[in-house]
Design a protein around this motif. Structure first.
Motif, PDB file in Angstrom:
ATOM      1  N   VAL A 370       0.845  -1.196   0.000  1.00  0.00           N
ATOM      2  CA  VAL A 370       0.000   0.000   0.000  1.00  0.00           C
ATOM      3  C   VAL A 370       0.881   1.247   0.000  1.00  0.00           C
ATOM      4  CG1 VAL A 370      -1.806   1.272   1.205  1.00  0.00           C
ATOM      5  CG2 VAL A 370      -1.797  -1.237   1.259  1.00  0.00           C
ATOM      6  N   PRO A 371       0.655   2.182  -0.933  1.00  0.00           N
ATOM      7  CA  PRO A 371       1.480   3.403  -0.947  1.00  0.00           C
ATOM      8  C   PRO A 371       1.175   4.298   0.241  1.00  0.00           C
ATOM      9  CG  PRO A 371      -0.280   3.554  -2.569  1.00  0.00           C
ATOM     10  CD  PRO A 371      -0.319   2.152  -2.041  1.00  0.00           C
ATOM     11  N   ARG A 372       2.204   5.002   0.726  1.00  0.00           N
ATOM     12  CA  ARG A 372       2.022   5.957   1.817  1.00  0.00           C
ATOM     13  C   ARG A 372       1.305   7.212   1.329  1.00  0.00           C
ATOM     14  NH1 ARG A 372       3.156   4.859   7.067  1.00  0.00           N
ATOM     15  NH2 ARG A 372       4.436   6.707   7.404  1.00  0.00           N
ATOM     16  N   VAL A 373       1.527   7.579   0.078  1.00  0.00           N
ATOM     17  CA  VAL A 373       0.869   8.739  -0.529  1.00  0.00           C
ATOM     18  C   VAL A 373       0.196   8.277  -1.803  1.00  0.00           C
ATOM     19  CG1 VAL A 373       1.223  11.002  -1.579  1.00  0.00           C
ATOM     20  CG2 VAL A 373       2.546  10.357   0.444  1.00  0.00           C
ATOM     21  N   ASN A 374      -1.043   8.675  -1.988  1.00  0.00           N
ATOM     22  CA  ASN A 374      -1.799   8.342  -3.191  1.00  0.00           C
ATOM     23  C   ASN A 374      -2.742   9.506  -3.472  1.00  0.00           C
ATOM     24  OD1 ASN A 374      -2.968   7.063  -5.359  1.00  0.00           O
ATOM     25  ND2 ASN A 374      -4.239   5.698  -4.133  1.00  0.00           N
ATOM     26  N   LYS A 375      -2.296  10.465  -4.282  1.00  0.00           N
ATOM     27  CA  LYS A 375      -3.087  11.682  -4.462  1.00  0.00           C
ATOM     28  C   LYS A 375      -2.940  12.220  -5.873  1.00  0.00           C
ATOM     29  CE  LYS A 375      -1.625  15.507  -2.658  1.00  0.00           C
ATOM     30  NZ  LYS A 375      -1.217  16.539  -1.677  1.00  0.00           N
ATOM     31  N   VAL A 376      -4.009  12.813  -6.353  1.00  0.00           N
ATOM     32  CA  VAL A 376      -3.984  13.493  -7.645  1.00  0.00           C
ATOM     33  C   VAL A 376      -3.279  14.836  -7.462  1.00  0.00           C
ATOM     34  CG1 VAL A 376      -5.369  14.525  -9.471  1.00  0.00           C
ATOM     35  CG2 VAL A 376      -6.093  12.363  -8.433  1.00  0.00           C
ATOM     36  N   VAL A 377      -2.272  15.072  -8.279  1.00  0.00           N
ATOM     37  CA  VAL A 377      -1.426  16.257  -8.081  1.00  0.00           C
ATOM     38  C   VAL A 377      -1.573  17.277  -9.199  1.00  0.00           C
ATOM     39  CG1 VAL A 377       0.286  15.102  -6.649  1.00  0.00           C
ATOM     40  CG2 VAL A 377       0.520  15.025  -9.138  1.00  0.00           C
ATOM     41  N   THR A 378      -2.363  16.982 -10.226  1.00  0.00           N
ATOM     42  CA  THR A 378      -2.612  17.965 -11.279  1.00  0.00           C
ATOM     43  C   THR A 378      -3.973  18.598 -11.054  1.00  0.00           C
ATOM     44  OG1 THR A 378      -3.426  16.167 -12.679  1.00  0.00           O
ATOM     45  CG2 THR A 378      -1.150  16.875 -13.002  1.00  0.00           C
ATOM     46  N   GLY A 379      -4.054  19.880 -11.359  1.00  0.00           N
ATOM     47  CA  GLY A 379      -5.276  20.613 -11.080  1.00  0.00           C
ATOM     48  C   GLY A 379      -6.500  20.051 -11.772  1.00  0.00           C
ATOM     49  N   GLY A 380      -6.385  19.766 -13.079  1.00  0.00           N
ATOM     50  CA  GLY A 380      -7.524  19.252 -13.825  1.00  0.00           C
ATOM     51  C   GLY A 380      -7.535  17.755 -13.969  1.00  0.00           C
ATOM     52  N   GLY A 381      -6.652  17.064 -13.250  1.00  0.00           N
ATOM     53  CA  GLY A 381      -6.593  15.619 -13.357  1.00  0.00           C
ATOM     54  C   GLY A 381      -5.910  15.117 -14.608  1.00  0.00           C
ATOM     55  N   GLY A 382      -5.125  15.967 -15.289  1.00  0.00           N
ATOM     56  CA  GLY A 382      -4.402  15.545 -16.481  1.00  0.00           C
ATOM     57  C   GLY A 382      -3.238  14.643 -16.137  1.00  0.00           C
ATOM     58  N   ALA A 383      -2.607  14.095 -17.164  1.00  0.00           N
ATOM     59  CA  ALA A 383      -1.524  13.145 -16.970  1.00  0.00           C
ATOM     60  C   ALA A 383      -0.295  13.806 -16.364  1.00  0.00           C
ATOM     61  CB  ALA A 383      -1.152  12.496 -18.298  1.00  0.00           C
ATOM     62  N   VAL A 384       0.406  13.044 -15.530  1.00  0.00           N
ATOM     63  CA  VAL A 384       1.722  13.443 -15.036  1.00  0.00           C
ATOM     64  C   VAL A 384       2.758  12.641 -15.813  1.00  0.00           C
ATOM     65  CG1 VAL A 384       3.270  13.568 -13.060  1.00  0.00           C
ATOM     66  CG2 VAL A 384       0.831  13.960 -12.741  1.00  0.00           C
ATOM     67  N   SER A 385       3.736  13.329 -16.373  1.00  0.00           N
ATOM     68  CA  SER A 385       4.701  12.663 -17.237  1.00  0.00           C
ATOM     69  C   SER A 385       6.048  12.409 -16.572  1.00  0.00           C
ATOM     70  CB  SER A 385       4.919  13.476 -18.520  1.00  0.00           C
ATOM     71  OG  SER A 385       5.242  14.830 -18.210  1.00  0.00           O
ATOM     72  N   ARG A 386       6.456  13.244 -15.596  1.00  0.00           N
ATOM     73  CA  ARG A 386       7.781  13.080 -14.990  1.00  0.00           C
ATOM     74  C   ARG A 386       7.753  13.508 -13.524  1.00  0.00           C
ATOM     75  NH1 ARG A 386       8.454  10.139 -18.411  1.00  0.00           N
ATOM     76  NH2 ARG A 386       9.920  10.194 -20.160  1.00  0.00           N
ATOM     77  N   LEU A 387       8.663  12.905 -12.740  1.00  0.00           N
ATOM     78  CA  LEU A 387       8.917  13.347 -11.371  1.00  0.00           C
ATOM     79  C   LEU A 387      10.408  13.336 -11.120  1.00  0.00           C
ATOM     80  CD1 LEU A 387       8.225  10.656  -8.594  1.00  0.00           C
ATOM     81  CD2 LEU A 387       8.651  10.082 -10.978  1.00  0.00           C
ATOM     82  N   SER A 388      10.851  14.132 -10.147  1.00  0.00           N
ATOM     83  CA  SER A 388      12.273  14.186  -9.819  1.00  0.00           C
ATOM     84  C   SER A 388      12.450  14.663  -8.383  1.00  0.00           C
ATOM     85  CB  SER A 388      13.012  15.141 -10.778  1.00  0.00           C
ATOM     86  OG  SER A 388      14.400  15.192 -10.484  1.00  0.00           O
ATOM     87  N   TRP A 389      13.178  13.866  -7.570  1.00  0.00           N
ATOM     88  CA  TRP A 389      13.504  14.250  -6.200  1.00  0.00           C
ATOM     89  C   TRP A 389      14.649  15.246  -6.192  1.00  0.00           C
ATOM     90  CZ3 TRP A 389      10.941  11.762  -2.075  1.00  0.00           C
ATOM     91  CH2 TRP A 389      10.213  10.614  -2.400  1.00  0.00           C
ATOM     92  N   SER A 390      14.610  16.196  -5.279  1.00  0.00           N
ATOM     93  CA  SER A 390      15.775  17.042  -5.062  1.00  0.00           C
ATOM     94  C   SER A 390      16.909  16.185  -4.510  1.00  0.00           C
ATOM     95  CB  SER A 390      15.452  18.174  -4.091  1.00  0.00           C
ATOM     96  OG  SER A 390      15.077  17.660  -2.820  1.00  0.00           O
ATOM     97  N   ASN A 391      18.133  16.687  -4.583  1.00  0.00           N
ATOM     98  CA  ASN A 391      19.289  15.895  -4.169  1.00  0.00           C
ATOM     99  C   ASN A 391      19.269  15.532  -2.693  1.00  0.00           C
ATOM    100  OD1 ASN A 391      20.398  16.041  -6.799  1.00  0.00           O
ATOM    101  ND2 ASN A 391      21.230  18.063  -6.366  1.00  0.00           N
ATOM    102  N   ASP A 392      18.599  16.350  -1.863  1.00  0.00           N
ATOM    103  CA  ASP A 392      18.497  16.036  -0.438  1.00  0.00           C
ATOM    104  C   ASP A 392      17.203  15.304  -0.098  1.00  0.00           C
ATOM    105  OD1 ASP A 392      16.608  18.021  -0.652  1.00  0.00           O
ATOM    106  OD2 ASP A 392      17.595  19.426   0.705  1.00  0.00           O
ATOM    107  N   GLY A 393      16.373  14.995  -1.100  1.00  0.00           N
ATOM    108  CA  GLY A 393      15.156  14.232  -0.895  1.00  0.00           C
ATOM    109  C   GLY A 393      14.024  14.992  -0.243  1.00  0.00           C
ATOM    110  N   ARG A 394      14.154  16.303  -0.097  1.00  0.00           N
ATOM    111  CA  ARG A 394      13.166  17.078   0.659  1.00  0.00           C
ATOM    112  C   ARG A 394      12.141  17.784  -0.217  1.00  0.00           C
ATOM    113  NH1 ARG A 394      16.045  19.023   6.148  1.00  0.00           N
ATOM    114  NH2 ARG A 394      17.584  17.360   6.300  1.00  0.00           N
TER     115      ARG A 394
END
Length: 434
Positions: A370-394
């Motif tokens: 089970v994921p710890r976070v499961n949320k829609v992050v785009t305003g209109g519910g459109g597709a998310v194409s990429r993600l990237s963590w900062s170097n310190d993970g914050r």
């Protein structure tokens, strides 16, 4: 006081335009600055390494910042995101062609460099004649940006120049002749780096960063199968390699298979061809991303053999690279999974994004299913194409199909690591696939 014509000539000079651009950029930084940002910073200057332990305490309910530019990024899907290793407040985003329309007033290839202090305007905008499929800051020379294109070229931009176009580019006579969707800059202790790229026709090239007109090494990846006589039997959509073993790599394909390859092999008489073998398991759709577990001091050696894969078959998989098999399948997504990435600082945490605009973040030390976070992050519910963590993970960047980049702050539970986490079920991974 000069007349109007003298004033107009002065305003049109390149020196005045450069002054005005720098001055207005400074004022915009200053107006949006807070205690986290320095408006006087010069991103073209030489970098001095420093450690920043600041950060937020929670994964914010809403994005803390949205990076958007109506002139260069509107309605253009994000193709890649990359943080600068030296300038901790800089990241870049590259863009696909506008969806559903032809933009004659915009170049096919666009890369924006953003400062966290200025979300409404990129610090730099770089262009080229072909769509940029992925781009990355040079790890040793942070003023340089390397990218690959749909036309099969490798290109380099320089933030110190006034040119928006590449200062270096590979020739069409050598290297790739098909679209390139994957590129990695190989880590090394020296300032000189090697760049690894693979095109959709499964041709692999290694380039020296100081001269990219021709590849230093190239080979065709082919199936290790006596019945296979054509390289057309294999495609390449993404790649990853173990952090401490750069001669071996995993290659994802459009047909769902993941292949293990060895470059610079001394066993093959024909250096222009390298045999690969498919892993035991596979996806039932195209593989969209591969990501090997990062190597951090104090982490188990077993963890560094793990890698993640995502696919259009709505699943993600956890693999043991040393065993060559899948040890866990995650089927919680409700659409194509476009990207997946390990946290750079917490060995049990990874995030993935899909076509419904949903971000899922797993902490495998707490729950494997089970994921710890499961949320829609785009305003209109459109597709998310990429993600990237900062170097310190914050911080976590989320790029969507409309060209917006959202930044979220990450809670401490997802970036703080301890001995219990490092000895989580990941270190006993072989039992998961039993």
């Amino acid at each position: 006081m000069g007349d109007g014509k003298t004033y107009e000539r002065l305003v049109e000079t390149s020196d005045f335009q450069s002054f005005w651009n720098n001055a207005s950029l400074f004022m915009e930084r200053a107006l949006s600055a807070n205690e986290r940002f320095d408006p006087f910073i010069d991103y073209t200057a030489n970098i001095v390494n420093e450690i920043d332990n600041s950060g937020q305490n929670y994964l914010s309910k809403d994005p803390v910042t949205i990076f958007r530019d109506s002139k260069t990024s509107q309605e253009r899907p994000i193709t890649s995101l990359s943080w600068s290793e030296k300038n901790k407040h800089l990241f870049l985003s590259s863009y696909a062609d506008p969806e559903g329309r032809v933009a004659y007033d915009q170049p096919d290839g666009t890369v924006n460099v953003w400062s966290l202090a200025l979300p409404s305007r990129p610090e730099f905008t770089f262009t080229c004649q072909s769509m940029v499929t992925t781009a990355q800051f040079h790890p040793a020379n942070p003023q340089l940006i390397t990218g690959v294109t749909l036309s099969g070229q490798l290109v380099v931009w320089d933030m110190r120049t006034k040119k928006a176009t590449p200062v270096q580019r590979s020739s069409f006579s050598g290297g790739h002749s098909h679209a390139i969707f994957a590129m990695k800059i190989l880590p090394s202790q020296s300032r000189q780096k090697h760049i690894l790229s693979i095109s959709n026709d499964a041709k692999l090239c290694v380039w020296r960063d100081e001269l990219i007109s021709e590849p230093a090494y190239e080979c065709e990846l082919r199936l290790d199968d006596e019945t296979s006589t054509s390289r057309d039997d294999m495609t390449a959509s993404c790649l990853a390699f173990p952090p401490k073993e750069q001669s071996k790599l995993m290659v994802g394909s459009d047909e769902g298979s993941i292949y293990q390859a060895t470059i610079y092999s001394n066993d093959d008489a024909d250096k222009s061809k390298q045999a690969v073998r498919p892993l035991r398991d596979k996806h039932s759709g195209p593989v969209t991303q591969l990501d090997y577990h990062p190597a951090n001091k104090g982490w188990s050696q077993d963890i560094q053999n793990l890698f993640l894969s995502s696919s259009y078959d709505w699943t993600a998989k956890l693999w043991d690279g040393s065993l060559g098999r899948c040890i866990k399948t995650f089927d919680t997504a409700q659409d194509y999974i476009h990207d997946i990435q390990w946290s750079p600082v917490q060995p049990a945490v990874f995030g993935m994004v899909d076509g419904t605009g949903t971000l899922q973040m797993f902490d495998l030390s707490k729950n494997m299913d089970v994921p710890r976070v499961n949320k829609v992050v785009t305003g209109g519910g459109g597709a998310v194409s990429r993600l990237s963590w900062s170097n310190d993970g914050r911080q976590l960047l989320i790029g969507d199909a409309n060209g917006d980049v959202r930044m979220y702050d990450v809670k401490p539970q997802l970036y703080e690591s301890d001995e219990d986490t490092a000895s989580s079920p990941l270190s006993r991974k072989r039992t998961l696939g039993a």
